[in-house]
Design an enzyme around this catalytic site. Structure first.
Site, PDB file in Angstrom:
ATOM      1  CG  ASP A  50      -2.011  -0.963   1.224  1.00  9.21           C
ATOM      2  OD1 ASP A  50      -2.008  -1.838   0.348  1.00  9.21           O
ATOM      3  OD2 ASP A  50      -2.900  -0.860   2.093  1.00  9.21           O
ATOM      4  CG  ASP A  51       0.249   3.770   2.309  1.00  9.49           C
ATOM      5  OD1 ASP A  51      -0.918   3.457   2.003  1.00  9.49           O
ATOM      6  OD2 ASP A  51       0.624   3.908   3.489  1.00  9.49           O
ATOM      7  CG  HIS A 100      -4.434   2.709  -0.387  1.00 10.39           C
ATOM      8  ND1 HIS A 100      -5.336   2.100   0.449  1.00 10.39           N
ATOM      9  CD2 HIS A 100      -3.403   3.105   0.423  1.00 10.39           C
ATOM     10  CE1 HIS A 100      -4.866   2.122   1.695  1.00 10.39           C
ATOM     11  NE2 HIS A 100      -3.706   2.738   1.697  1.00 10.39           N
ATOM     12  CG  HIS A 104      -3.281   7.154   3.241  1.00 12.30           C
ATOM     13  ND1 HIS A 104      -3.397   6.989   4.618  1.00 12.30           N
ATOM     14  CD2 HIS A 104      -3.006   5.933   2.756  1.00 12.30           C
ATOM     15  CE1 HIS A 104      -3.184   5.721   4.922  1.00 12.30           C
ATOM     16  NE2 HIS A 104      -2.950   5.049   3.812  1.00 12.30           N
ATOM     17  CG  HIS A 195       2.478   0.138   4.335  1.00 10.66           C
ATOM     18  ND1 HIS A 195       2.257  -0.781   5.325  1.00 10.66           N
ATOM     19  CD2 HIS A 195       1.316   0.806   4.152  1.00 10.66           C
ATOM     20  CE1 HIS A 195       0.997  -0.662   5.743  1.00 10.66           C
ATOM     21  NE2 HIS A 195       0.402   0.283   5.052  1.00 10.66           N
TER      22      HIS A 195
HETATM   23 NI    NI Z   1      -2.477   3.108   3.379  1.00 13.59          NI
END
Ligand code: NI
Length: 263
Positions: A50-51, A100, A104, A195
């Site tokens: 993620d991210d 995603h 955020h 991540h």
């Molecule tokens: Ni995230």
């Protein structure tokens, strides 16, 4: 006054109707409970990051390529705009790219319109790269009925995870391994959360992936994970090109609580 519950009361008939409908209307929300239910009969492992994309993503792509392991990336629109070539490379090398959000936020703190804007802004950015995500993962695992409805509108399945590396919190290779590699042989399975924005996460991946493989992992993308759900589980309309299509979430449910930590 004491109320009696007659089996043929309108309420009972409505309840019966809902119960009869329930199996076919199971949620296309991959929350922890649903993931555990689906993984119970299989050993496949979906490794998700993620991210990103971020400064360590290229190195991660190199080591995934060396091992022939497909991964799933939940990217932020904000970061895709800064490094679109990395996202193109993900797709070219057989990885799956999903949504995603743009930057955020915690979705439960946004109203429905704000949530949809976050989701659709990243959809447009990815669509412009020829990528059509199948899944949406809400930041922090924070979502509500609005999120489920918005995701369905955009043909996105809301997807969480079942194995949390806690790599944002514990920045050592040993800690990351400790959180994701099971002790008992052959028991590795599930949807793993990492991540790729952290150096330590990418540093840990060679060991983590080798150990997960030894513990029984068969590495798949999240679409492959969902489409290979075990016999007896709910049928899913299989897609030849998982990147190109999505299934709408069919029911809504609120999580009991948000998982902790900045996912
Ligand atoms: Ni995230």
């Amino acid at each position: 006054m004491r109320r009696t519950f007659h089996p043929l009361s309108p309420f009972a008939l409505v309840l019966l109707f809902v119960l009869l409908l329930a199996p076919s209307a199971a949620a296309e929300v991959l929350d922890g409970k649903e993931i555990v239910r689906l993984e119970a009969k299989g050993h496949s492992c979906a490794i998700t990051f993620d991210d990103g994309p971020g400064r360590h993503t290229a190195r991660l792509l190199d080591l995934l390529r060396e091992r022939g392991i497909p991964a799933t990336f939940f990217v932020l629109g904000d970061h895709v705009e800064k490094a679109p070539d990395l996202v193109r490379r993900m797709v070219q090398e057989g990885h799956e790219v999903n949504n995603h959000s743009y930057d955020h936020p915690a979705f439960r703190k946004l109203n429905a319109a704000e949530q949809q804007r976050e989701m659709e802004r990243t959809e447009r950015i990815l669509n412009n790269l020829g990528i059509h995500p199948r899944f949406f993962r809400p930041p922090y695992g924070s979502y509500n009925a609005d999120t489920v409805r918005d995701a369905a509108k955009d043909n996105l399945i809301l997807a969480l995870w079942s194995v949390d590396s806690l790599d944002w919190k514990y920045r050592t290779v040993r800690a990351i391994e400790g959180h994701v590699v099971p002790r008992s042989p052959g028991s590795a399975r599930g949807i793993f959360l990492f991540h790729d924005i952290h150096r330590t996460t990418v540093d840990a991946m060679p060991d983590v992936l080798d150990k997960l493989a030894r513990q029984g992992c068969r590495f798949v993308t999240l679409s492959q994970w969902l489409d290979s759900r075990p016999q007896g589980a709910k049928e899913h309309s299989g897609q030849e090109e998982p990147q190109q299509t999505g299934d709408p979430a069919k029911t809504q449910k609120e999580p009991e609580s948000n998982p902790p930590g900045p996912f």
